[in-house]
Structure formats: C-alpha cells, structure tokens
Design a protein around this motif. Structure first.
Motif, PDB file in Angstrom:
ATOM      1  N   TRP A   1      40.010  66.062  26.667  1.00  0.00           N
ATOM      2  CA  TRP A   1      40.328  66.137  28.092  1.00  0.00           C
ATOM      3  C   TRP A   1      39.306  66.962  28.880  1.00  0.00           C
ATOM      4  CZ3 TRP A   1      42.678  69.469  31.910  1.00  0.00           C
ATOM      5  CH2 TRP A   1      43.158  68.754  33.007  1.00  0.00           C
TER       6      TRP A   1
ATOM      7  N   PHE B   1      43.320  74.213  39.998  1.00  0.00           N
ATOM      8  CA  PHE B   1      43.804  73.357  38.909  1.00  0.00           C
ATOM      9  C   PHE B   1      44.791  72.304  39.395  1.00  0.00           C
ATOM     10  CE2 PHE B   1      45.809  72.806  34.546  1.00  0.00           C
ATOM     11  CZ  PHE B   1      44.776  72.012  34.090  1.00  0.00           C
ATOM     12  N   ARG B   2      45.186  72.409  40.630  1.00  0.00           N
ATOM     13  CA  ARG B   2      46.035  71.349  41.180  1.00  0.00           C
ATOM     14  C   ARG B   2      45.232  70.068  41.403  1.00  0.00           C
ATOM     15  NH1 ARG B   2      50.809  74.128  44.587  1.00  0.00           N
ATOM     16  NH2 ARG B   2      50.887  76.087  43.445  1.00  0.00           N
TER      17      ARG B   2
ATOM     18  N   HIS C   1      46.687  66.853  40.495  1.00  0.00           N
ATOM     19  CA  HIS C   1      47.565  66.045  41.345  1.00  0.00           C
ATOM     20  C   HIS C   1      46.888  64.764  41.818  1.00  0.00           C
ATOM     21  CE1 HIS C   1      50.041  69.906  42.241  1.00  0.00           C
ATOM     22  NE2 HIS C   1      50.302  69.372  41.062  1.00  0.00           N
TER      23      HIS C   1
ATOM     24  N   ALA D   1      47.411  61.650  39.076  1.00  0.00           N
ATOM     25  CA  ALA D   1      48.681  60.959  38.826  1.00  0.00           C
ATOM     26  C   ALA D   1      48.593  59.518  39.342  1.00  0.00           C
ATOM     27  CB  ALA D   1      49.824  61.699  39.498  1.00  0.00           C
TER      28      ALA D   1
ATOM     29  N   LEU E   1      56.301  56.161  39.850  1.00  0.00           N
ATOM     30  CA  LEU E   1      56.359  57.606  39.605  1.00  0.00           C
ATOM     31  C   LEU E   1      57.545  58.266  40.312  1.00  0.00           C
ATOM     32  CD1 LEU E   1      55.144  60.200  38.457  1.00  0.00           C
ATOM     33  CD2 LEU E   1      53.547  60.248  40.369  1.00  0.00           C
TER      34      LEU E   1
ATOM     35  N   PHE F   1      61.249  61.265  38.917  1.00  0.00           N
ATOM     36  CA  PHE F   1      61.469  62.698  39.141  1.00  0.00           C
ATOM     37  C   PHE F   1      62.903  63.103  38.775  1.00  0.00           C
ATOM     38  CE2 PHE F   1      58.178  61.989  42.656  1.00  0.00           C
ATOM     39  CZ  PHE F   1      57.127  62.267  41.786  1.00  0.00           C
TER      40      PHE F   1
ATOM     41  N   LEU G   1      57.480  62.621  47.075  1.00  0.00           N
ATOM     42  CA  LEU G   1      57.771  63.651  46.070  1.00  0.00           C
ATOM     43  C   LEU G   1      59.238  64.068  46.176  1.00  0.00           C
ATOM     44  CD1 LEU G   1      56.442  65.623  43.935  1.00  0.00           C
ATOM     45  CD2 LEU G   1      56.350  67.290  45.800  1.00  0.00           C
ATOM     46  N   PHE G   2      59.954  63.969  45.090  1.00  0.00           N
ATOM     47  CA  PHE G   2      61.357  64.395  45.002  1.00  0.00           C
ATOM     48  C   PHE G   2      62.200  63.887  46.177  1.00  0.00           C
ATOM     49  CE2 PHE G   2      59.186  68.445  43.255  1.00  0.00           C
ATOM     50  CZ  PHE G   2      58.868  67.785  42.077  1.00  0.00           C
TER      51      PHE G   2
ATOM     52  N   LEU H   1      53.247  66.648  48.318  1.00  0.00           N
ATOM     53  CA  LEU H   1      52.735  67.674  47.406  1.00  0.00           C
ATOM     54  C   LEU H   1      51.385  68.226  47.858  1.00  0.00           C
ATOM     55  CD1 LEU H   1      53.058  69.274  44.784  1.00  0.00           C
ATOM     56  CD2 LEU H   1      52.065  67.348  43.552  1.00  0.00           C
TER      57      LEU H   1
ATOM     58  N   ILE I   1      51.956  70.743  50.410  1.00  0.00           N
ATOM     59  CA  ILE I   1      52.514  71.940  49.759  1.00  0.00           C
ATOM     60  C   ILE I   1      51.387  72.731  49.088  1.00  0.00           C
ATOM     61  CG2 ILE I   1      54.048  72.776  47.913  1.00  0.00           C
ATOM     62  CD1 ILE I   1      55.847  70.344  48.480  1.00  0.00           C
TER      63      ILE I   1
ATOM     64  N   ARG J   1      50.579  76.441  49.982  1.00  0.00           N
ATOM     65  CA  ARG J   1      50.690  77.439  48.912  1.00  0.00           C
ATOM     66  C   ARG J   1      49.431  78.308  48.858  1.00  0.00           C
ATOM     67  NH1 ARG J   1      55.206  78.353  48.129  1.00  0.00           N
ATOM     68  NH2 ARG J   1      55.910  76.445  47.144  1.00  0.00           N
TER      69      ARG J   1
HETATM   70  C1  HEM Z   1      53.482  63.535  38.250  1.00  0.00           C
HETATM   71  C2  HEM Z   1      52.636  64.517  38.213  1.00  0.00           C
HETATM   72  C3  HEM Z   1      52.852  65.859  38.896  1.00  0.00           C
HETATM   73  C4  HEM Z   1      53.817  66.283  39.748  1.00  0.00           C
HETATM   74  C5  HEM Z   1      55.033  65.514  40.288  1.00  0.00           C
HETATM   75  C6  HEM Z   1      53.511  67.670  40.076  1.00  0.00           C
HETATM   76  C7  HEM Z   1      54.270  68.466  40.918  1.00  0.00           C
HETATM   77  C8  HEM Z   1      54.022  69.788  41.179  1.00  0.00           C
HETATM   78  C9  HEM Z   1      54.836  70.637  42.010  1.00  0.00           C
HETATM   79  C10 HEM Z   1      56.099  70.183  42.767  1.00  0.00           C
HETATM   80  C11 HEM Z   1      54.274  71.864  42.016  1.00  0.00           C
HETATM   81  C12 HEM Z   1      54.762  73.107  42.770  1.00  0.00           C
HETATM   82  C13 HEM Z   1      54.077  73.099  44.123  1.00  0.00           C
HETATM   83  C14 HEM Z   1      54.346  74.370  44.945  1.00  0.00           C
HETATM   84  O1  HEM Z   1      55.506  74.608  45.269  1.00  0.00           O
HETATM   85  O2  HEM Z   1      53.387  75.089  45.244  1.00  0.00           O
HETATM   86  C15 HEM Z   1      53.099  71.821  41.177  1.00  0.00           C
HETATM   87  C16 HEM Z   1      52.273  72.880  40.916  1.00  0.00           C
HETATM   88  C17 HEM Z   1      51.147  72.813  40.127  1.00  0.00           C
HETATM   89  N1  HEM Z   1      50.623  71.699  39.525  1.00  0.00           N
HETATM   90 FE1  HEM Z   1      51.471  69.860  39.496  1.00  0.00          FE
HETATM   91  N2  HEM Z   1      52.359  68.044  39.419  1.00  0.00           N
HETATM   92  C18 HEM Z   1      51.926  66.971  38.689  1.00  0.00           C
HETATM   93  C19 HEM Z   1      50.821  66.911  37.886  1.00  0.00           C
HETATM   94  C20 HEM Z   1      49.922  67.956  37.684  1.00  0.00           C
HETATM   95  C21 HEM Z   1      48.733  67.879  36.875  1.00  0.00           C
HETATM   96  C22 HEM Z   1      48.289  66.618  36.098  1.00  0.00           C
HETATM   97  C23 HEM Z   1      48.131  69.095  36.933  1.00  0.00           C
HETATM   98  C24 HEM Z   1      46.862  69.605  36.287  1.00  0.00           C
HETATM   99  C25 HEM Z   1      46.168  68.946  35.388  1.00  0.00           C
HETATM  100  C26 HEM Z   1      48.956  69.939  37.787  1.00  0.00           C
HETATM  101  C27 HEM Z   1      48.680  71.248  38.095  1.00  0.00           C
HETATM  102  C28 HEM Z   1      49.499  72.064  38.828  1.00  0.00           C
HETATM  103  C29 HEM Z   1      49.275  73.496  38.984  1.00  0.00           C
HETATM  104  C30 HEM Z   1      48.147  74.324  38.367  1.00  0.00           C
HETATM  105  C31 HEM Z   1      50.321  73.966  39.799  1.00  0.00           C
HETATM  106  C32 HEM Z   1      50.571  75.405  40.210  1.00  0.00           C
HETATM  107  C33 HEM Z   1      51.374  76.063  39.129  1.00  0.00           C
HETATM  108  C34 HEM Z   1      51.666  77.510  39.430  1.00  0.00           C
HETATM  109  O3  HEM Z   1      51.097  78.102  40.337  1.00  0.00           O
HETATM  110  O4  HEM Z   1      52.496  78.075  38.712  1.00  0.00           O
HETATM  111  N3  HEM Z   1      50.021  69.210  38.219  1.00  0.00           N
HETATM  112  N4  HEM Z   1      52.956  70.533  40.681  1.00  0.00           N
END
Ligand code: HEM
Length: 199
Positions: A30, A73-74, A77, A80, A99, A103, A142-143, A155, A158, A162
C-alpha cells in the motif's frame, strides 16, 4: 499444532500473526503505491528482502502530528469508491453495493456468502486513485439520517472544518516549512509542485 497453549497464548499468537500480515500488506503493497518509490527509499520504509528488523526503538514517540490525522491522512477519503463490486463463488458479477447503503450496517457482512462476495469483489475492483475530489457518496450522502440515502453529510466539508477546529496552520505555511514554493493569489496555485524533491 500447540494443544498445550491456553486461550490467552492462542489469542496473542494469532494477534501477532494477523498484525504482521497487515503490516506486510501496508508496507510492501500500500505505502509504495501511495508514496511512490522515491519517498519509500528516502524515508527508509522498504521491507528488507530477508532477515529481521533490529532497529526498533521503544523511545521513539509514536504519536501522530495533529496535521497528519486532522488533515493529511484524510487523503484516503478520495480513495473511496461509489459502488463496491460483489462477485459470486463462480466469480460472476452480482449487484454491487452503494457505499452510502453500507454505513452502520456491519451486520450485512454476516449474511450467508456475503463476506466472500465482497472480498472477491475487492480483489477484482481497482482502487480509486488519490485525487482532488471524492465520491458524492462521501460528499453528499455520508450517514443519511432517514436511511434512504437521499440526504447525508459532507465528509470533505467536515475535514476542512476539522482542520480549523484543530487550529492547523494554512496549507501555504506547511509548504514553506517543507521548502516548497508558495502562492498568495489563486492564479499562483497553478503549477505548484505537490511533492518535494527528495534530493
Ligand atoms: C468509506 C470510507 C470512509 C468513510 C465513510 C470515512 C469517514 C470518516 C469520518 C466520518 C471521519 C470523522 C470526521 C470528523 O468528524 O472529523 C473520518 C476521519 C478520518 N478518516 Fe476517514 N473515512 C473513510 C475512509 C478513510 C480512509 C481510506 C482513510 C485513510 C487511508 C481515512 C482517514 C481518516 C483519518 C486519518 C481521519 C481522522 C481520524 C482522527 O483524527 O482520529 N478515512 N473518516
């Protein structure tokens, strides 16, 4: 193989094997795709062809930079996909899964045959490329609160909110820190290099 092991030992051994497999996929497959060969070399992330790694340092702070988790790292997103492919046991296409219909529906995976169908689909379907836009499943659906997938949250908004919430410095400040060129006008954004030269 080890009938004398108690349940705790079995659990810990299995856990170590699964963690090792996961790490191998992340580092061997990866990360090279995400970061590219140059960054892998410069950051010393390539796996050794044989032997064991002996430079583990328990004193290294494994904490994440706020900027990494709250923003960078987001990038995942954007990877997907709108619809996830499903394949039958005979590798014939079945109706895919949107997708936004997945949820909070983790139980779906326990339906007879579903896990295999989804796993085979994932092996067949290419991942979406990292880019500057994300599927509307995440940016519009989303959701969804009424369960009909008609309306949902965004997202990507958001993510931006954030970043502000966490007080992250602006993107251009980060570019300066990384010795990359910067822009102070929209026109200047064109042609900005995305990655630094690792020389
Ligand atoms: C279907 C796929 C995904 C969904 C529905 C999803 C959804 C979310 C949601 C709802 C949040 C919280 C947002 C907030 O309130 O700030 C989040 C945070 C995050 N996502 Fe995703 N995500 C997905 C895939 C991914 C992937 C593939 C990665 C990285 C390879 C990723 C990395 C992150 C990171 C780093 C955060 C912040 C985490 C933290 O600060 O604790 N996400 N995501």
């Amino acid at each position: 193989m080890n009938p004398n092991w108690d349940d705790e030992t079995l659990y810990q051994e299995a856990r170590a094997i699964v963690a090792a497999q996961l790490q191998h996929i992340v580092f061997n497959e990866w990360l090279p795709v995400l970061l590219g060969p140059e960054a892998m070399n410069t950051l010393g992330l390539n796996l050794m062809p044989s032997g064991r790694y002996h430079r583990y340092d328990a004193k290294v702070n494994a904490g994440l930079a706020n900027e990494f988790s709250a923003a960078a790292f987001r990038v995942g997103h954007t990877m997907a996909t709108r619809v996830y492919t499903r394949l039958s046991g005979a590798h014939q296409p079945l109706p895919g899964i949107r997708l936004s219909n997945t949820f909070f529906k983790a139980n779906e995976i326990y339906k007879v045959g579903m896990l295999d169908e989804v796993l085979c689909g994932m092996m067949d379907q290419s991942g979406k490329i990292v880019e500057n836009s994300a599927t509307t499943e995440l940016s519009q659906h989303l959701f969804p609160s009424n369960g009909t997938a008609l309306f949902g949250m965004d997202l990507i908004s958001i993510n931006i909110q954030r970043g502000r919430d966490h007080g992250l410095p602006a993107y251009m400040n980060w570019r300066k820190l990384c010795d990359l060129s910067t822009a102070d006008k929209f026109a200047g954004l064109k042609g900005l290099r995305v990655f630094p030269d690792y020389d």
